[in-house]
Design a protein around this motif. Structure first.
Motif, short mmCIF file in Angstrom:
data_model
loop_
_atom_site.label_atom_id
_atom_site.label_comp_id
_atom_site.label_asym_id
_atom_site.label_seq_id
_atom_site.Cartn_x
_atom_site.Cartn_y
_atom_site.Cartn_z
N PRO A 43 -41.41 6.16 -25.40
CA PRO A 43 -41.88 5.24 -24.75
C PRO A 43 -43.22 4.30 -24.87
CG PRO A 43 -41.97 7.22 -23.34
CD PRO A 43 -41.61 7.69 -24.67
N ALA A 44 -43.03 4.07 -26.11
CA ALA A 44 -44.36 3.40 -26.54
C ALA A 44 -45.00 2.32 -25.71
CB ALA A 44 -44.31 2.56 -28.03
N GLN A 45 -44.23 1.50 -25.36
CA GLN A 45 -44.80 0.21 -24.39
C GLN A 45 -45.41 1.06 -23.11
OE1 GLN A 45 -41.09 -2.25 -24.90
NE2 GLN A 45 -42.77 -3.80 -24.44
N GLU A 46 -44.59 1.85 -22.73
CA GLU A 46 -45.15 2.46 -21.46
C GLU A 46 -46.52 3.25 -21.45
OE1 GLU A 46 -40.57 2.37 -20.97
OE2 GLU A 46 -42.00 2.62 -22.42
N PHE A 47 -46.80 3.77 -22.58
CA PHE A 47 -48.09 4.46 -22.96
C PHE A 47 -49.27 3.45 -23.12
CE2 PHE A 47 -45.79 8.21 -22.20
CZ PHE A 47 -46.58 8.94 -21.72
N GLU A 48 -48.75 2.24 -23.86
CA GLU A 48 -49.46 1.13 -23.90
C GLU A 48 -50.25 0.96 -22.58
OE1 GLU A 48 -47.87 -1.81 -26.23
OE2 GLU A 48 -47.80 -0.73 -28.02
N GLY A 103 -30.10 14.72 -21.56
CA GLY A 103 -30.68 14.14 -20.88
C GLY A 103 -32.38 14.13 -21.49
N MET A 104 -33.46 13.32 -20.70
CA MET A 104 -34.48 13.39 -21.26
C MET A 104 -34.73 12.94 -22.67
SD MET A 104 -36.68 14.11 -18.60
CE MET A 104 -38.18 14.74 -19.19
N ARG A 105 -33.66 12.21 -23.29
CA ARG A 105 -33.80 11.68 -24.57
C ARG A 105 -35.09 10.97 -25.08
NH1 ARG A 105 -27.78 8.83 -23.95
NH2 ARG A 105 -26.68 11.08 -23.94
N ILE A 113 -34.64 2.67 -23.25
CA ILE A 113 -35.10 3.90 -24.48
C ILE A 113 -34.54 5.37 -24.00
CG2 ILE A 113 -37.42 2.83 -24.21
CD1 ILE A 113 -38.46 5.02 -22.42
N ASP A 114 -33.41 5.09 -23.22
CA ASP A 114 -32.25 6.33 -23.09
C ASP A 114 -31.51 6.52 -24.27
OD1 ASP A 114 -31.35 8.72 -21.93
OD2 ASP A 114 -29.68 7.28 -21.09
N ARG A 115 -32.24 6.95 -25.51
CA ARG A 115 -31.32 7.03 -26.78
C ARG A 115 -32.19 7.98 -27.63
NH1 ARG A 115 -32.50 2.39 -30.23
NH2 ARG A 115 -33.74 0.93 -29.08
N HIS A 116 -31.52 8.37 -28.52
CA HIS A 116 -32.29 9.18 -29.66
C HIS A 116 -33.27 8.24 -30.49
CE1 HIS A 116 -32.24 11.60 -33.32
NE2 HIS A 116 -32.37 12.81 -32.54
#
Length: 418
Positions: A59-64, A219-221, A52-55
């Protein structure tokens, strides 16, 4: 897409009421379970960080996973189904631990989650009981994510009264972290008299213009910190939170820096682990210069952990609720602001040293993708650029100069004075 999410999360009750056995009721959230689940969530966040390090990605799965574990509702007070995580001062240690673990796994995820905690802290500090109950239900029952979007450029947000309890927004926010996953951002805007007013915008109920191209960072894309234009959005009086100026009230504003400092320290720990693994793969761990560098990093990381523990102790001593009751004033508020400013400053310096020592340790080869060091350095470098660094440091110096006895600058009640 939002409607589908709400449908999936809805609980459909049977037509006729039935008795629900106590053992079938939702399990009560436990802090110990939450800490264990954070470890598992962090493993996935770390594994998925490069993907997920892209424009244009968030982080959808992470927050699920974060929602399923109960981490979204954990900062709510117990009467609203949460644990008071980080809102009750007794659980500050656990909150900082969770933030650090998530930050170590992926700084972008840690940044968004810290914003969610910040939003719920603002809500429960300055909101009315009715507002707290309403938005707590959004978190608890519908897994809505909160955030705080305060940054703006010259075209910043203005809140224009329309009469009959209605307001129109004009203008935009920048660095709107979590676009696409943050559903209930706090935004600040200028009232006609110049005062600064907080409000909550329900993103699924307004037609905001989102500009993803504004966010082109090194960073922090995955934070998807876009520019969002709220012009034309209509809010109700009930969506304005607190009194004008509440966002900038102390010690709440500055005390909150310990949360992002915990996430940042997690990033420094991730660098330490990644660099150590790299040196192990090339059999360079016995080099005396590498030993010296890692000795310095180890001292820094332990110092950072002690700073976080010190901050938690100060917050516990200050008041049972995070940074106190807004209806009351405290003679030690200035001391808390100064101490948390020290924490933020010290951990930034620790992280910057960790970046420099890591780069020297691994050399050019270790800084090439797809090795994670390259991504972590980019993310941490950008995340460390928090506003008002010099002002925070000056706050510490001002407080120190106003006090005569050095060992009484801060009250360390749990410790024996040396």
């Amino acid at each position: 897409m939002q409607a589908e999410e709400d449908t999936l999360n809805a609980i459909h009750l049977p037509a006729q009421p039935v008795a629900v056995a106590e053992e079938l009721a939702p399990p009560k959230l436990q802090l110990s379970d939450l800490l264990e689940q954070t470890v598992e969530i962090a493993k996935f966040c770390s594994k998925n960080a490069a993907a997920i390090d892209r424009h244009g990605v968030y982080p959808a799965q992470e927050f699920e996973s974060i929602a399923s574990a109960g981490l979204l509702k954990a900062p709510l007070a117990p009467e609203f189904g949460g644990l008071g995580l980080g809102i009750e001062s007794s659980s500050i240690d656990e909150l900082l631990t969770i933030l650090k673990q998530i930050g170590r796994a992926n700084l972008a995820v840690g940044r968004i989650y810290e914003g969610h905690v910040n939003g719920l802290q603002l809500l429960q500090t300055f909101g009315t009981p009715a507002q707290i109950a309403k938005y707590a239900a959004d978190v608890r029952d519908r897994h809505k994510i909160f955030g705080v979007w305060n940054a703006e450029a010259k075209d910043g947000v203005k809140i224009i009264p329309l009469g009959q309890g209605k307001y129109r927004l004009e203008g935009a926010k920048t660095f709107a972290t979590g676009c696409g996953c943050v559903d209930r951002p706090f935004i600040g805007g200028t009232l006609p008299n110049g005062d600064w007013q907080l409000c909550i915008v329900s993103m699924d109920k307004v037609a905001a213009a989102i500009d993803p191209d504004w966010w082109q960072p090194a960073g922090m894309r995955a934070t998807a910190s876009y520019k969002v234009d709220f012009t034309g959005a209509i809010l109700d009086q009930s969506e304005l939170i607190g009194q004008p100026g509440d966002y900038y009230r102390q010690p709440w504003l500055t005390a909150g820096v310990v949360r992002f400092a915990a996430v940042q320290l997690g990033g420094a720990e991730a660098l330490f682990d990644a660099a150590r693994h790299f040196l192990q793969t090339i059999d360079r761990t016995k080099d005396p210069y590498q030993e010296e560098r890692f000795g310095k990093m180890a001292i820094g990381l332990e110092s950072g952990q002690l700073w976080l523990q010190g901050a938690a102790a100060q917050l516990r001593q200050y008041h049972p609720t995070f940074a106190g009751d807004p209806a009351l004033s405290s003679p030690t508020a200035q001391a808390l602001v100064a101490y948390t400013s020290m924490v933020r400053t010290a951990i930034e310096q620790i992280c910057m040293e960790a970046i420099q020592l890591t780069e020297r340790s691994v050399g050019t080869l270790g800084l090439l993708p797809p090795h994670p060091i390259e991504r972590i350095v980019r993310d941490l470098t950008l995340y460390l650029r928090q506003p008002a660094f010099d002002a925070a440091l000056a706050t510490v110096g001002r407080y120190a100069l106003q006090n005569v006895v050095t060992d009484s600058l801060w009250n360390h009640a749990p410790f024996t004075k040396i």
